[in-house]
Motif scaffolding. Sequence first.
Motif: not given
Length: 258
Positions: A106-116
């Motif tokens: 359920g993690v969005t691409e936006e959240d993934f990119d921000r965390v990484m």
Amino acid sequence: MGKLSGKVALVTGAGSGFGESIAHSYVAEGANVLVADVAVENGKRVASEITAKNYPSGGKAVFIECNVIKKADWQAALDLAVKQFGQLDIVVNNAGTTYTKQDSMGVTEEDFDRVMTVNTKSVFWSVAVIMPYFVERKSGVYLNTSSVAGTRVRPGQVWYGASKAWVNRITQGLAAEYGPHGIRINSVCPVRGTTALLEKFSGVPDSAEERARFAKTVPLGRQSEPEDVAKSAVFLACDDSSFISGTNLAVDGGRLAA
């Protein structure tokens, strides 16, 4: 004389949480500190509160707006340290982020990119900008704020844990690579703590009941506090740890051992 007397430190994400406590503790131990944060009002507040404390150590704090994923901001921070205090001795890569605990699908691409990006690229730019300065001086200390999730990734925070596993591995690699230049690199790895990200890590509203539930999973019976991390950060930056490098220090009340 404090344990960090005569040292100059740059602490990112110092406008709240672990970074705020580290900044206070470093100044209390005699260091001059650049309080670096993208959250301007928080960063200015921390620098002002440190100044108002008037610590007997004589250490000072100045605020600098810093977006840790921008190379130019790292260069500006280094330039300010040298201009204001004559040098830079310690870099604390503390700025980091996460997403609300949830199923990994359920993690969005936006959240993934921000965390990484925030959790990894910030360290990359710190090395690209500051390491040449340390190599030239033949001394310097890096401290990365990682997480116990980088060692044991828990359900619901898998992508975050992966970013911190990266931090743990590069901590070891950089220590091996730059140790011959007199530079030490370590990380501090807290368990879930009392910071602005607490509810994201837990996935539920903060409450006494939730804290009590989590405390039962920690052998020492509580979650971490910013002061726990700050005390470890002082140790890993001062001469007491002069022969420690490449270590990912768990500050977790024994949770990894349980």
